[in-house]
Design a protein around this motif. Structure first.
Motif, PDB file in Angstrom:
ATOM      1  N   GLY A   1       0.816  -1.212   0.000  1.00 55.21           N
ATOM      2  CA  GLY A   1       0.000   0.000   0.000  1.00 55.21           C
ATOM      3  C   GLY A   1       0.844   1.254   0.000  1.00 55.21           C
ATOM      4  O   GLY A   1       1.943   1.275   0.565  1.00 55.21           O
ATOM      5  N   THR A   2       0.361   2.314  -0.599  1.00 54.90           N
ATOM      6  CA  THR A   2       1.122   3.558  -0.697  1.00 54.90           C
ATOM      7  C   THR A   2       0.446   4.714   0.035  1.00 54.90           C
ATOM      8  O   THR A   2       0.779   5.879  -0.200  1.00 54.90           O
ATOM      9  CB  THR A   2       1.340   3.938  -2.177  1.00 54.90           C
ATOM     10  N   THR A   3      -0.506   4.402   0.904  1.00 56.33           N
ATOM     11  CA  THR A   3      -1.191   5.430   1.686  1.00 56.33           C
ATOM     12  C   THR A   3      -1.024   5.144   3.181  1.00 56.33           C
ATOM     13  O   THR A   3      -1.252   4.018   3.633  1.00 56.33           O
ATOM     14  CB  THR A   3      -2.695   5.468   1.344  1.00 56.33           C
ATOM     15  N   TRP A   4      -0.596   6.165   3.922  1.00 56.55           N
ATOM     16  CA  TRP A   4      -0.503   6.054   5.371  1.00 56.55           C
ATOM     17  C   TRP A   4      -1.880   6.287   5.984  1.00 56.55           C
ATOM     18  O   TRP A   4      -2.626   7.154   5.527  1.00 56.55           O
ATOM     19  CB  TRP A   4       0.442   7.110   5.948  1.00 56.55           C
ATOM     20  N   ASN A   5      -2.196   5.565   7.047  1.00 62.26           N
ATOM     21  CA  ASN A   5      -3.412   5.809   7.827  1.00 62.26           C
ATOM     22  C   ASN A   5      -3.014   6.106   9.262  1.00 62.26           C
ATOM     23  O   ASN A   5      -2.445   5.251   9.951  1.00 62.26           O
ATOM     24  CB  ASN A   5      -4.344   4.597   7.775  1.00 62.26           C
ATOM     25  N   ILE A   6      -3.283   7.322   9.696  1.00 64.64           N
ATOM     26  CA  ILE A   6      -2.909   7.784  11.030  1.00 64.64           C
ATOM     27  C   ILE A   6      -4.154   7.785  11.901  1.00 64.64           C
ATOM     28  O   ILE A   6      -5.113   8.514  11.634  1.00 64.64           O
ATOM     29  CB  ILE A   6      -2.281   9.187  10.969  1.00 64.64           C
ATOM     30  N   ASP A   7      -4.148   6.957  12.928  1.00 60.71           N
ATOM     31  CA  ASP A   7      -5.285   6.832  13.842  1.00 60.71           C
ATOM     32  C   ASP A   7      -5.023   7.691  15.075  1.00 60.71           C
ATOM     33  O   ASP A   7      -4.252   7.319  15.963  1.00 60.71           O
ATOM     34  CB  ASP A   7      -5.480   5.366  14.243  1.00 60.71           C
ATOM     35  N   ALA A   8      -5.645   8.853  15.130  1.00 57.56           N
ATOM     36  CA  ALA A   8      -5.501   9.769  16.266  1.00 57.56           C
ATOM     37  C   ALA A   8      -6.794   9.771  17.063  1.00 57.56           C
ATOM     38  O   ALA A   8      -7.765  10.432  16.688  1.00 57.56           O
ATOM     39  CB  ALA A   8      -5.157  11.173  15.777  1.00 57.56           C
ATOM     40  N   ASN A   9      -6.807   8.997  18.134  1.00 56.48           N
ATOM     41  CA  ASN A   9      -7.975   8.929  19.016  1.00 56.48           C
ATOM     42  C   ASN A   9      -9.249   8.549  18.263  1.00 56.48           C
ATOM     43  O   ASN A   9     -10.324   9.103  18.484  1.00 56.48           O
ATOM     44  CB  ASN A   9      -8.174  10.267  19.738  1.00 56.48           C
ATOM     45  N   GLY A  10      -9.117   7.572  17.360  1.00 54.96           N
ATOM     46  CA  GLY A  10     -10.276   7.086  16.626  1.00 54.96           C
ATOM     47  C   GLY A  10     -10.584   7.827  15.354  1.00 54.96           C
ATOM     48  O   GLY A  10     -11.442   7.399  14.576  1.00 54.96           O
ATOM     49  N   ASN A  11      -9.901   8.943  15.100  1.00 55.99           N
ATOM     50  CA  ASN A  11     -10.074   9.685  13.858  1.00 55.99           C
ATOM     51  C   ASN A  11      -8.981   9.265  12.881  1.00 55.99           C
ATOM     52  O   ASN A  11      -7.792   9.473  13.143  1.00 55.99           O
ATOM     53  CB  ASN A  11     -10.004  11.196  14.118  1.00 55.99           C
ATOM     54  N   ILE A  12      -9.365   8.655  11.765  1.00 53.49           N
ATOM     55  CA  ILE A  12      -8.410   8.143  10.800  1.00 53.49           C
ATOM     56  C   ILE A  12      -8.111   9.203   9.741  1.00 53.49           C
ATOM     57  O   ILE A  12      -9.014   9.708   9.076  1.00 53.49           O
ATOM     58  CB  ILE A  12      -8.932   6.869  10.109  1.00 53.49           C
ATOM     59  N   GLU A  13      -6.844   9.548   9.615  1.00 51.35           N
ATOM     60  CA  GLU A  13      -6.391  10.463   8.573  1.00 51.35           C
ATOM     61  C   GLU A  13      -5.579   9.668   7.565  1.00 51.35           C
ATOM     62  O   GLU A  13      -4.620   8.981   7.935  1.00 51.35           O
ATOM     63  CB  GLU A  13      -5.528  11.585   9.161  1.00 51.35           C
ATOM     64  N   SER A  14      -5.946   9.738   6.296  1.00 56.40           N
ATOM     65  CA  SER A  14      -5.196   9.071   5.233  1.00 56.40           C
ATOM     66  C   SER A  14      -4.379  10.105   4.478  1.00 56.40           C
ATOM     67  O   SER A  14      -4.886  11.175   4.119  1.00 56.40           O
ATOM     68  CB  SER A  14      -6.152   8.353   4.274  1.00 56.40           C
ATOM     69  N   THR A  15      -3.103   9.781   4.240  1.00 51.70           N
ATOM     70  CA  THR A  15      -2.220  10.720   3.565  1.00 51.70           C
ATOM     71  C   THR A  15      -1.157   9.964   2.786  1.00 51.70           C
ATOM     72  O   THR A  15      -0.766   8.853   3.160  1.00 51.70           O
ATOM     73  CB  THR A  15      -1.553  11.675   4.586  1.00 51.70           C
ATOM     74  N   GLU A  16      -0.695  10.560   1.704  1.00 50.51           N
ATOM     75  CA  GLU A  16       0.350   9.931   0.903  1.00 50.51           C
ATOM     76  C   GLU A  16       1.731  10.191   1.475  1.00 50.51           C
ATOM     77  O   GLU A  16       2.694   9.539   1.069  1.00 50.51           O
ATOM     78  CB  GLU A  16       0.282  10.431  -0.544  1.00 50.51           C
ATOM     79  N   GLU A  17       1.837  11.134   2.408  1.00 50.65           N
ATOM     80  CA  GLU A  17       3.146  11.460   2.985  1.00 50.65           C
ATOM     81  C   GLU A  17       3.000  11.859   4.439  1.00 50.65           C
ATOM     82  O   GLU A  17       2.134  12.665   4.784  1.00 50.65           O
ATOM     83  CB  GLU A  17       3.820  12.586   2.199  1.00 50.65           C
ATOM     84  N   VAL A  18       3.842  11.301   5.293  1.00 49.56           N
ATOM     85  CA  VAL A  18       3.959  11.751   6.673  1.00 49.56           C
ATOM     86  C   VAL A  18       5.116  12.739   6.707  1.00 49.56           C
ATOM     87  O   VAL A  18       6.258  12.390   6.389  1.00 49.56           O
ATOM     88  CB  VAL A  18       4.227  10.579   7.635  1.00 49.56           C
ATOM     89  N   SER A  19       4.826  13.969   7.066  1.00 48.70           N
ATOM     90  CA  SER A  19       5.832  15.029   7.012  1.00 48.70           C
ATOM     91  C   SER A  19       5.918  15.747   8.353  1.00 48.70           C
ATOM     92  O   SER A  19       4.891  16.026   8.985  1.00 48.70           O
ATOM     93  CB  SER A  19       5.483  16.026   5.903  1.00 48.70           C
ATOM     94  N   GLY A  20       7.133  16.030   8.787  1.00 43.71           N
ATOM     95  CA  GLY A  20       7.308  16.763  10.025  1.00 43.71           C
ATOM     96  C   GLY A  20       8.756  16.801  10.464  1.00 43.71           C
ATOM     97  O   GLY A  20       9.661  16.286   9.788  1.00 43.71           O
ATOM     98  N   LEU A  21       8.977  17.405  11.621  1.00 47.26           N
ATOM     99  CA  LEU A  21      10.312  17.576  12.183  1.00 47.26           C
ATOM    100  C   LEU A  21      10.808  16.256  12.770  1.00 47.26           C
ATOM    101  O   LEU A  21      10.099  15.602  13.536  1.00 47.26           O
ATOM    102  CB  LEU A  21      10.274  18.659  13.253  1.00 47.26           C
ATOM    103  N   LEU A  22      12.017  15.872  12.404  1.00 51.67           N
ATOM    104  CA  LEU A  22      12.584  14.602  12.855  1.00 51.67           C
ATOM    105  C   LEU A  22      13.208  14.794  14.233  1.00 51.67           C
ATOM    106  O   LEU A  22      14.423  14.914  14.386  1.00 51.67           O
ATOM    107  CB  LEU A  22      13.629  14.116  11.842  1.00 51.67           C
ATOM    108  N   VAL A  23      12.377  14.802  15.274  1.00 47.38           N
ATOM    109  CA  VAL A  23      12.867  15.194  16.593  1.00 47.38           C
ATOM    110  C   VAL A  23      13.698  14.111  17.293  1.00 47.38           C
ATOM    111  O   VAL A  23      14.477  14.410  18.193  1.00 47.38           O
ATOM    112  CB  VAL A  23      11.698  15.636  17.516  1.00 47.38           C
ATOM    113  N   ALA A  24      13.559  12.842  16.893  1.00 47.23           N
ATOM    114  CA  ALA A  24      14.364  11.794  17.516  1.00 47.23           C
ATOM    115  C   ALA A  24      14.358  10.546  16.647  1.00 47.23           C
ATOM    116  O   ALA A  24      13.423  10.314  15.871  1.00 47.23           O
ATOM    117  CB  ALA A  24      13.858  11.459  18.919  1.00 47.23           C
ATOM    118  N   ILE A  25      15.418   9.748  16.794  1.00 50.07           N
ATOM    119  CA  ILE A  25      15.556   8.491  16.065  1.00 50.07           C
ATOM    120  C   ILE A  25      15.935   7.401  17.065  1.00 50.07           C
ATOM    121  O   ILE A  25      16.921   7.542  17.800  1.00 50.07           O
ATOM    122  CB  ILE A  25      16.638   8.571  14.972  1.00 50.07           C
TER     123      ILE A  25
END
Length: 261
Positions: free
Chosen positions: A51-75
């Motif tokens: 699959g090429t779509t991310w599904n982000i489950d935030a407290n039961g609300n599903i967000e679908s996106t082709e890219e997860v983007s943000g600040l890389l605060v830790a690895i």
């Protein structure tokens, strides 16, 4: 897809990382002195079957996106030895949070196919193992796993702080995506916690012909050094300590001295 990093780096503003950040005060108040754990953060799973779509489950609300983007605060680093190649609901036998020392986290040997006599050769203390040697050894390294890969599984866990959010989400870069991620990480033009990255997915096939989703990273931009200092203090330092803590099930005696796809 290319994972090259453009020399024309865009500066991105994260207002919440200003020195007088209200967000930092909110975080401190909500934690009440307690450390953050991985269980407290939202995990974004890599989709199965290519699959090429991310599904982000935030407290039961599903967000679908082709890219997860943000600040890389830790690895975080993660190594796992499962009882068998298809572990289902089994607990891992060994877990490493630094790819140097592994901790025995399960004694259930009845259902797996681990050669425990071979495993014992890598033991360096009470329920502790030399992970670096174990992962390179013939019994658990390359050639010992399914399809000629490693029997041990190694990964990176990325803490991605998306704009407008208080806490980062966690994305696991599994063995099939490390070949893209590790060179990309080494070429970053600033400290990781100053870099805004994007994670897309492409469908590829394993050596056995099975489709899977491979992570393809890109550099979106960087934040200012001032904001980076704030990101390090508020997020990076505490999350790095969280990632490096001995895993659950490790001997209590070592907690003061020193799981994924």
């Amino acid at each position: 897809m290319s994972t090259t990093i453009s020399t024309n780096v865009t500066t991105i503003d994260y207002p919440a990382l200003a020195p007088d950040s209200r967000q930092a005060r909110i975080i401190a108040a909500n934690l009440e002195g307690e450390p953050m754990s991985e269980m407290d953060l939202i995990k974004v799973p890599t989709p199965a079957g290519g699959g090429t779509t991310w599904n982000i489950d935030a407290n039961g609300n599903i967000e679908s996106t082709e890219e997860v983007s943000g600040l890389l605060v830790a690895i975080g680093k993660r190594g796992v030895l499962w009882p068998k190649d298809d572990p289902s609901d089994m607990r891992p036998v060994i877990v490493s949070n630094d790819l140097l020392v592994g901790y025995r986290t399960s004694d259930d040997v009845s259902l797996g196919d681990i050669d425990f006599k071979a495993l014992d050769r890598y033991r360096i203390g009470d329920r502790r193992y030399d992970w670096a040697a174990l992962s390179a050894g013939p019994e658990f390294g390359y050639g010992a796993g399914k399809g000629g890969g490693k029997k041990v599984k190694e990964a990176r866990i990325l803490a991605i702080l998306r704009q407008g959010e208080t806490w980062p989400v966690l994305v696991t870069v599994g063995p099939g995506s490390l070949r893209n991620w590790l060179p990309f990480q080494k070429r970053l033009p600033a400290f990781p916690w100053e870099c805004v990255v994007g994670l897309k997915l492409q469908k590829v096939k394993s050596s056995g012909g099975q489709p899977y989703s491979q992570i393809v990273p890109r550099l979106v931009g960087v934040i200012t050094e001032e904001q980076g200092n704030m990101a390090k203090r508020v997020y990076h330092d505490s999350l790095t300590a969280m990632f490096n803590a001995p895993p659950a099930g490790a001997p209590q005696a070592f907690n003061g001295a020193g799981d994924d796809e």
